[in-house]
Write a protein that holds these residues in place. Structure first.
Motif, mmCIF file in Angstrom:
data_model
loop_
_atom_site.group_PDB
_atom_site.id
_atom_site.type_symbol
_atom_site.label_atom_id
_atom_site.label_comp_id
_atom_site.label_asym_id
_atom_site.label_seq_id
_atom_site.Cartn_x
_atom_site.Cartn_y
_atom_site.Cartn_z
ATOM 1 N N LYS A 1 -3.686 9.402 3.092
ATOM 2 C CA LYS A 1 -3.576 9.602 4.539
ATOM 3 C C LYS A 1 -3.800 8.307 5.309
ATOM 4 C CE LYS A 1 -4.801 14.516 4.558
ATOM 5 N NZ LYS A 1 -5.757 15.552 5.005
ATOM 6 N N GLU A 2 -4.783 7.536 4.905
ATOM 7 C CA GLU A 2 -5.084 6.287 5.610
ATOM 8 C C GLU A 2 -3.955 5.279 5.449
ATOM 9 O OE1 GLU A 2 -8.390 2.649 5.608
ATOM 10 O OE2 GLU A 2 -8.648 4.382 4.286
ATOM 11 N N VAL A 3 -3.494 5.105 4.221
ATOM 12 C CA VAL A 3 -2.457 4.103 3.943
ATOM 13 C C VAL A 3 -1.140 4.479 4.620
ATOM 14 C CG1 VAL A 3 -1.020 3.109 2.108
ATOM 15 C CG2 VAL A 3 -3.497 3.316 1.790
ATOM 16 N N ASN B 1 -1.205 4.146 8.505
ATOM 17 C CA ASN B 1 -1.061 2.754 8.920
ATOM 18 C C ASN B 1 0.389 2.297 8.784
ATOM 19 O OD1 ASN B 1 -2.046 -0.002 9.557
ATOM 20 N ND2 ASN B 1 -1.504 -0.427 7.434
ATOM 21 N N PRO C 1 -6.628 9.798 -2.901
ATOM 22 C CA PRO C 1 -7.611 9.822 -1.816
ATOM 23 C C PRO C 1 -7.265 8.911 -0.640
ATOM 24 C CG PRO C 1 -8.718 9.756 -3.939
ATOM 25 C CD PRO C 1 -7.256 9.551 -4.220
ATOM 26 N N SER C 2 -6.586 7.808 -0.907
ATOM 27 C CA SER C 2 -6.259 6.856 0.164
ATOM 28 C C SER C 2 -4.942 7.188 0.862
ATOM 29 C CB SER C 2 -6.182 5.433 -0.416
ATOM 30 O OG SER C 2 -5.140 5.346 -1.380
ATOM 31 N N VAL D 1 0.705 4.079 -3.039
ATOM 32 C CA VAL D 1 0.295 5.488 -2.953
ATOM 33 C C VAL D 1 1.471 6.412 -3.266
ATOM 34 C CG1 VAL D 1 -1.612 5.108 -1.360
ATOM 35 C CG2 VAL D 1 0.649 5.639 -0.439
ATOM 36 N N ASN E 1 -4.075 15.281 0.109
ATOM 37 C CA ASN E 1 -5.412 14.692 -0.021
ATOM 38 C C ASN E 1 -5.513 13.826 -1.272
ATOM 39 O OD1 ASN E 1 -6.723 15.909 2.288
ATOM 40 N ND2 ASN E 1 -6.577 17.865 1.192
ATOM 41 N N ASN E 2 -4.505 13.874 -2.073
ATOM 42 C CA ASN E 2 -4.441 13.128 -3.320
ATOM 43 C C ASN E 2 -3.171 12.296 -3.323
ATOM 44 O OD1 ASN E 2 -6.173 12.824 -5.462
ATOM 45 N ND2 ASN E 2 -5.851 14.895 -6.248
ATOM 46 N N GLY F 1 0.814 -1.210 0.000
ATOM 47 C CA GLY F 1 0.000 0.000 0.000
ATOM 48 C C GLY F 1 0.847 1.259 0.000
ATOM 49 N N SER G 1 1.511 6.591 -6.994
ATOM 50 C CA SER G 1 0.355 7.372 -7.455
ATOM 51 C C SER G 1 0.560 8.856 -7.212
ATOM 52 C CB SER G 1 -0.921 6.894 -6.747
ATOM 53 O OG SER G 1 -1.223 5.555 -7.083
#
Length: 339
Positions: free
Chosen positions: A149-151, A154, A146-147, A83, A143-144, A79, A86
């Protein structure tokens, strides 16, 4: 504002003069040997005395090692790499919202190392993120995608757990209580990361992604792109290429642990080379002492030698000195050596 990033989305066909290293300071592939005996430590083998012994040998003789069986889930690793890729594929105008060449910024996209000071640039763009405490810094993050911050949140939690585990093992390997290193570095150790992107380079023989340097922090947990090698370490005066092991982390001893160990363990000189055909990503996570932590070796390590190798200093003092210099200057720790 001038666009300094090299990850423009368009393949570069020539190397700008500002990236060309002096002839005496260029990668020489013919002089590089593979690091065949790179230390690999299996943290999941269940034999703690063996793990401690292997880490002691790696820290003394190499200054780095790779860890497997580390407990960080594969989905967290994949992950993070996903990101990262990306993010650097985003349109230039989106990425530039985060651009800054101010090293004091806690979230920033930048290029090279210190573009304000250096005479020759490095073939690297990077996203610098402070990561602890997460609730303080995550709102500043992209913020781009979208995932993101979460990934990345973790991943940061997993790396911090791993870093603390390794600090305990390093402490034991020095003959100290397992919590000694953590106690010196402080209860609220800093954590930040550099998400590095090295685009294909038209002349990889003339420049570096990063020139030879040591890390100013305590411990570095490096996630390499397993598709293409790029990390090289200096051992016995020779540069050795470190082959990526899928799923493994490279652990670098930083300057603070060299000082804390009274010079017994080595902060490894390392560099990143670039590739002419493909891009490369790496994610370096840094565990750092608290700013006011006094870096001083335990008495047992001083008494076992011929006195303290370095004078006591705070991490804030060291870090300010490190950022005031060029990356590839003399080892910053030498400025703190007792004479």
């Amino acid at each position: 504002m001038e666009t300094l990033l090299i990850s423009t989305g368009t393949r570069h066909t020539s190397l700008p003069d500002s990236y060309v290293r002096p002839e005496h300071d260029r990668p020489r592939p013919e002089d590089i040997s593979p690091c065949k005996d790179v230390p690999i430590v299996d943290l999941g083998c269940g034999d703690r005395p063996r793990i401690v012994q292997e880490i002691a040998a790696a820290c003394m003789h190499f200054g780095f090692f790779q860890v497997i069986g580390h407990g960080v889930p594969g989905e967290a690793v994949e992950g993070m790499l996903g990101v990262a890729a990306s993010f650097f594929e985003l349109p230039m105008e989106e990425k530039m919202k985060l651009y800054s060449d101010d090293p004091s910024r806690t979230t920033r996209l930048s290029t090279s190392f210190n573009v304000k000071k250096e005479a020759v640039h490095n073939w690297r763009d990077y996203l610098r993120l402070h990561c602890h405490p997460l609730e303080k810094y995550v709102p500043e993050w992209p913020n781009n995608p979208p995932s993101f911050k979460e990934v990345v949140s973790n991943y940061c939690k997993e790396v911090r757990r791993l870093g603390y585990k390794i600090e305990e093992l390093i402490s034991e390997s020095l003959g100290l209580d397992k919590d000694t290193v953590k106690d010196v570095l402080g209860d609220a150790q800093g954590q930040h990361m550099a998400v590095n992107f090295y685009p294909p380079c038209p002349r990889p023989d003339l420049t570096y992604g990063l020139p030879g340097h040591t890390d100013p922090n305590a411990l570095t947990v490096l996630l390499q792109d397993s598709r293409v090698p790029g990390l090289q370490v200096l051992k016995d005066g020779k540069w050795l290429a470190v082959r990526p092991i899928p799923g493994a982390f490279v652990i670098n001893i930083g300057d603070q642990l060299q000082a804390l160990s009274n010079g017994k363990y080595k902060s490894v000189w390392h560099r990143a080379v670039v590739n002419g055909d493909v891009s490369r990503i790496s994610v370096a996570s840094f565990l750092c002492p608290e700013n006011n932590a006094m870096i001083s070796p335990p008495k047992s390590l001083v008494e076992a030698g011929s006195g303290a190798v370095y004078r006591d200093f705070t991490y804030a003092e060291y870090y300010a000195k490190f950022w005031s210099r060029n990356l590839d200057q003399e080892h910053c720790l030498e400025l703190f050596r007792n004479v």
